[in-house]
Scaffold this active site. Structure first.
Site, PDB file in Angstrom:
ATOM      1  CE  LYS A 204      -2.415   0.247   3.689  1.00 46.92           C
ATOM      2  NZ  LYS A 204      -2.781   1.229   4.690  1.00 46.92           N
TER       3      LYS A 204
ATOM      4  NE  ARG B 134      -6.968   2.239  11.215  1.00 44.60           N
ATOM      5  CZ  ARG B 134      -5.840   2.851  10.935  1.00 44.60           C
ATOM      6  NH1 ARG B 134      -5.778   3.699   9.979  1.00 44.60           N
ATOM      7  NH2 ARG B 134      -4.757   2.645  11.622  1.00 44.60           N
TER       8      ARG B 134
ATOM      9  NE  ARG C 215       9.945  -5.394   7.108  1.00 41.67           N
ATOM     10  CZ  ARG C 215       8.836  -4.684   7.002  1.00 41.67           C
ATOM     11  NH1 ARG C 215       8.443  -4.227   5.833  1.00 41.67           N
ATOM     12  NH2 ARG C 215       8.077  -4.462   8.058  1.00 41.67           N
TER      13      ARG C 215
ATOM     14  NE  ARG D  70       9.935  -2.950  12.188  1.00 39.21           N
ATOM     15  CZ  ARG D  70       9.040  -2.290  11.474  1.00 39.21           C
ATOM     16  NH1 ARG D  70       9.418  -1.603  10.429  1.00 39.21           N
ATOM     17  NH2 ARG D  70       7.757  -2.320  11.784  1.00 39.21           N
TER      18      ARG D  70
ATOM     19  NE  ARG E  95       1.591  -4.799  12.053  1.00 42.19           N
ATOM     20  CZ  ARG E  95       2.799  -4.671  11.479  1.00 42.19           C
ATOM     21  NH1 ARG E  95       3.827  -5.333  11.944  1.00 42.19           N
ATOM     22  NH2 ARG E  95       2.948  -3.882  10.455  1.00 42.19           N
TER      23      ARG E  95
END
Ligand code: AMP
Length: 231
Positions: A22, A97, A136, A169, A180
């Site tokens: 996004k 939202r 990542r 992370r 999430r």
């Protein structure tokens, strides 16, 4: 709508889970059409940083991961899109939202004589999101980013560029990413249904290569898919 300078105005809403690309596509739209990206998350963080009354009200809610009240967020957005740089349109990121926000946005757009939004839903399989995010790795020393699945370093855990240690992370761990995604789905599914009902929703495969998504996006925004892509 045609604005005063006869250039079409574009109001784009980007919906997509973390890892859907996004952010990348928002930048692509901003560059191509010269319209601003409006992120309510950034605006709220700015208000918290400068400790404005609104920032003080939002701070605790944001820390707890909850949603800031509709009235506050709608007020921020209305004020922001009334500015001159939004005359040719804008890209909304992180807003609306809730259904209430989506309804108020519709009223604001009408009042400000902006066109109905084009709502782009970037759809990605959860497993791909997990690989994109939990794979990542960042170099502790120079900040270069790798992905153990898609763009691994030559030596395991070691940066090709500087030999630094590669680390993940904390909030990129698989468990956190799964949570999430669950939260995203809960919040966003009603919005997808809402915009689908209005005929304003366009679905894109966010798992496709960046260039492909970009081309599809342009063809939607430039109206070539108006007939064939009514979801
Ligand atoms: P974001 O950067 O979009 O993830 O937003 C960070 C935080 O700001 C969220 O967790 C919410 O607390 C708040 N926030 C951002 N946008 C909205 C919105 N449209 N409605 C309510 N709260 C929001």
């Amino acid at each position: 709508m045609l604005s005063a300078s006869n250039k079409p105005s574009r109001v784009v809403i980007l919906l997509g889970p973390p890892g859907s690309g996004k952010g990348t596509q928002a930048k692509v739209i901003v560059e191509r059409y010269g319209i601003p990206q409006i992120s309510t998350g950034d605006m709220l963080r700015e208000a918290v940083k400068s400790q404005t009354p609104l920032g003080l009200a939002a701070e605790q809610i944001m820390k707890s991961g909850g949603l800031v009240g509709d009235d506050i967020v709608n007020g921020l957005v209305e004020e922001r899109i009334d500015r001159a740089d939004c005359e040719k349109g804008f890209v909304l990121d992180g807003y609306p939202r809730t259904i209430e926000q989506a309804k108020v946005l519709g009223q604001i757009l009408e009042k400000q004589q902006q066109p109905a939004p084009v709502v782009i839903s970037l759809e990605v399989f959860p497993e791909l999101v997990l690989q994109r995010i939990s794979g990542r790795r960042t170099c502790r020393q120079c900040g270069r980013i790798y992905n153990v699945y898609f763009s691994p370093s030559r030596g395991e855990g070691i940066c090709d560029a500087c030999g630094g240690e590669l680390i993940a992370r904390a909030d990129d761990s698989e468990a956190v990413v799964r949570e999430r995604l669950v939260q995203y789905e809960k919040q966003t599914q009603p919005l997808i249904d809402f915009y689908q009902g209005l005929g304003q929703l366009r679905r894109l495969d966010g798992g496709a290569p960046i260039e492909t998504v970009k081309e599809e996006l342009f063809s939607i925004l430039e109206g070539q898919k108006e007939r064939s892509n009514h979801s």
